[in-house]
Scaffold this active site. Structure first.
Site, PDB file in Angstrom:
ATOM      1  N   LYS A  10       0.813  -1.223   0.000  1.00  0.00           N
ATOM      2  CA  LYS A  10       0.000   0.000   0.000  1.00  0.00           C
ATOM      3  C   LYS A  10       0.851   1.280   0.000  1.00  0.00           C
ATOM      4  CE  LYS A  10      -4.037  -2.136   2.228  1.00  0.00           C
ATOM      5  NZ  LYS A  10      -4.999  -2.026   3.349  1.00  0.00           N
ATOM      6  N   TYR A  41     -12.570  -2.639  -3.299  1.00  0.00           N
ATOM      7  CA  TYR A  41     -13.102  -2.584  -1.927  1.00  0.00           C
ATOM      8  C   TYR A  41     -14.632  -2.543  -1.898  1.00  0.00           C
ATOM      9  CZ  TYR A  41      -8.470  -2.083   0.212  1.00  0.00           C
ATOM     10  OH  TYR A  41      -7.189  -2.304   0.663  1.00  0.00           O
ATOM     11  N   PHE A  66     -15.707   3.977   6.828  1.00  0.00           N
ATOM     12  CA  PHE A  66     -14.344   4.303   6.396  1.00  0.00           C
ATOM     13  C   PHE A  66     -14.136   4.180   4.883  1.00  0.00           C
ATOM     14  CE2 PHE A  66     -14.267  -0.206   7.762  1.00  0.00           C
ATOM     15  CZ  PHE A  66     -13.779  -0.827   6.613  1.00  0.00           C
ATOM     16  N   ARG A  90      -2.138 -14.227   4.872  1.00  0.00           N
ATOM     17  CA  ARG A  90      -2.983 -13.598   5.908  1.00  0.00           C
ATOM     18  C   ARG A  90      -2.306 -13.694   7.282  1.00  0.00           C
ATOM     19  NH1 ARG A  90      -7.235 -10.231   4.427  1.00  0.00           N
ATOM     20  NH2 ARG A  90      -8.180 -10.658   6.456  1.00  0.00           N
ATOM     21  N   THR A 145      -5.878  -6.640  11.000  1.00  0.00           N
ATOM     22  CA  THR A 145      -6.088  -5.410  10.216  1.00  0.00           C
ATOM     23  C   THR A 145      -5.482  -4.187  10.904  1.00  0.00           C
ATOM     24  OG1 THR A 145      -8.161  -6.370   9.434  1.00  0.00           O
ATOM     25  CG2 THR A 145      -7.867  -4.005   9.103  1.00  0.00           C
ATOM     26  N   ASN A 167      -2.264   0.371   6.717  1.00  0.00           N
ATOM     27  CA  ASN A 167      -1.746  -0.830   7.368  1.00  0.00           C
ATOM     28  C   ASN A 167      -0.837  -1.682   6.472  1.00  0.00           C
ATOM     29  OD1 ASN A 167      -3.715  -1.751   5.705  1.00  0.00           O
ATOM     30  ND2 ASN A 167      -4.897  -2.829   7.254  1.00  0.00           N
ATOM     31  N   HIS A 192      -2.255  -5.399   1.616  1.00  0.00           N
ATOM     32  CA  HIS A 192      -3.515  -6.112   1.389  1.00  0.00           C
ATOM     33  C   HIS A 192      -3.163  -7.543   1.008  1.00  0.00           C
ATOM     34  CE1 HIS A 192      -7.426  -7.255  -0.268  1.00  0.00           C
ATOM     35  NE2 HIS A 192      -6.730  -7.813  -1.249  1.00  0.00           N
ATOM     36  N   GLU A 216     -10.028 -10.745  -7.345  1.00  0.00           N
ATOM     37  CA  GLU A 216      -9.156  -9.576  -7.183  1.00  0.00           C
ATOM     38  C   GLU A 216      -8.038  -9.569  -8.228  1.00  0.00           C
ATOM     39  OE1 GLU A 216      -9.670  -8.841  -2.355  1.00  0.00           O
ATOM     40  OE2 GLU A 216      -7.830  -9.732  -3.114  1.00  0.00           O
TER      41      GLU A 216
HETATM   42  P1  IDP Z   1      -8.225  -6.702   5.869  1.00  0.00           P
HETATM   43  O1  IDP Z   1      -7.402  -5.831   4.941  1.00  0.00           O
HETATM   44  O2  IDP Z   1      -7.441  -7.147   7.079  1.00  0.00           O
HETATM   45  O3  IDP Z   1      -8.917  -7.835   5.159  1.00  0.00           O
HETATM   46  P2  IDP Z   1     -10.807  -5.352   5.961  1.00  0.00           P
HETATM   47  O4  IDP Z   1     -11.736  -5.361   7.134  1.00  0.00           O
HETATM   48  O5  IDP Z   1     -11.201  -6.177   4.770  1.00  0.00           O
HETATM   49  O6  IDP Z   1      -9.353  -5.741   6.484  1.00  0.00           O
HETATM   50  O7  IDP Z   1     -10.647  -3.838   5.526  1.00  0.00           O
HETATM   51  C1  IDP Z   1     -10.049  -3.498   4.292  1.00  0.00           C
HETATM   52  C2  IDP Z   1      -9.125  -2.317   4.519  1.00  0.00           C
HETATM   53  O8  IDP Z   1      -9.885  -1.201   4.953  1.00  0.00           O
HETATM   54  C3  IDP Z   1      -8.090  -2.518   5.644  1.00  0.00           C
HETATM   55  O9  IDP Z   1      -6.945  -3.225   5.226  1.00  0.00           O
HETATM   56  C4  IDP Z   1      -7.782  -1.095   6.026  1.00  0.00           C
HETATM   57  O10 IDP Z   1      -6.885  -0.474   5.116  1.00  0.00           O
HETATM   58  C5  IDP Z   1      -9.150  -0.436   5.893  1.00  0.00           C
HETATM   59  N1  IDP Z   1      -9.902  -0.437   7.161  1.00  0.00           N
HETATM   60  C6  IDP Z   1     -10.480  -1.501   7.787  1.00  0.00           C
HETATM   61  N2  IDP Z   1     -11.105  -1.143   8.918  1.00  0.00           N
HETATM   62  C7  IDP Z   1     -10.927   0.191   9.027  1.00  0.00           C
HETATM   63  C8  IDP Z   1     -11.360   1.177  10.000  1.00  0.00           C
HETATM   64  O11 IDP Z   1     -12.019   0.880  10.996  1.00  0.00           O
HETATM   65  N3  IDP Z   1     -10.965   2.473   9.761  1.00  0.00           N
HETATM   66  C9  IDP Z   1     -10.231   2.844   8.665  1.00  0.00           C
HETATM   67  N4  IDP Z   1      -9.828   1.956   7.719  1.00  0.00           N
HETATM   68  C10 IDP Z   1     -10.164   0.657   7.904  1.00  0.00           C
HETATM   69 MG    MG Z   2     -10.569  -7.867   3.876  1.00  0.00          MG
END
Ligand code: IDP
Ligand code: MG
Length: 142
Positions: A9, A49, A57, A85, A91, A112, A115, A126
């Site tokens: 990212k 997404y 968010f 994973r 996350t 974070n 992905h 994807e």
């Molecule tokens: P993942 O990437 O661990 O699968 P997901 O819940 O699918 O997590 O969320 C996708 C992406 O959205 C996350 O990697 C992160 O960049 C962002 N994200 C997830 N939860 C939040 C939040 O509560 N606030 C802001 N961004 C979030």
């Molecule tokens: Mg996810």
């Protein structure tokens, strides 16, 4: 052979640590079979997404992921989805297990670092958003 889509990212691209993350994933015994640098446009970000479109968010996430170039990679190998994973961690970097990629490189729950596809089915969908089949150099095609 199982595949997963990984995105390095924009926050990592700013700090120049993309190679370190690729290296960690290669050390899991997974192979890079496709790789490109690109800047995701809004349309691609919204499709990638789409499952989160009703989350509070979503708007911020789409803006962030399309804010700067990133690296998209297809990793291939046995159990690729699960292995990646696990190596990524939770996350939220603040809650990610020690020595995971997100614990070590992530800045915030949004920024974070990486992905990784959450299932084999998601991975196939994807990967198609980012790569044509002739851009993927699967082991059996080499
Ligand atoms: P993942 O990437 O661990 O699968 P997901 O819940 O699918 O997590 O969320 C996708 C992406 O959205 C996350 O990697 C992160 O960049 C962002 N994200 C997830 N939860 C939040 C939040 O509560 N606030 C802001 N961004 C979030
Ligand atoms: Mg996810």
């Amino acid at each position: 052979m199982e595949r997963s889509l990984v995105l390095i990212k924009p926050d990592v691209m700013h700090t120049g640590l993309g190679g370190a993350i690729i290296n960690r994933l290669e050390k899991l015994g997974l192979k890079v079979v496709a790789l490109k640098m690109l800047r995701m446009d809004r349309a691609l970000a919204e499709r990638h997404y789409a499952i989160h479109k009703d989350k509070p968010f979503f708007e911020s996430l789409v803006n962030y992921i399309s804010s700067a170039p990133l690296i998209a990679i297809v990793f291939e190998g046995e159990g690729a989805v699960e292995k990646i994973r696990k190596a990524m961690g939770a996350t939220d970097p603040a809650k990610a297990e020690p020595e995971t990629i997100r614990a070590d490189f992530g800045l915030t729950i949004e920024r974070n670092a990486v992905h990784g596809s959450d299932s084999v089915e998601t991975a196939e969908k994807e990967i198609k958003l980012f790569f044509a089949e002739d851009e993927i150099f699967s082991e059996e095609k080499r």
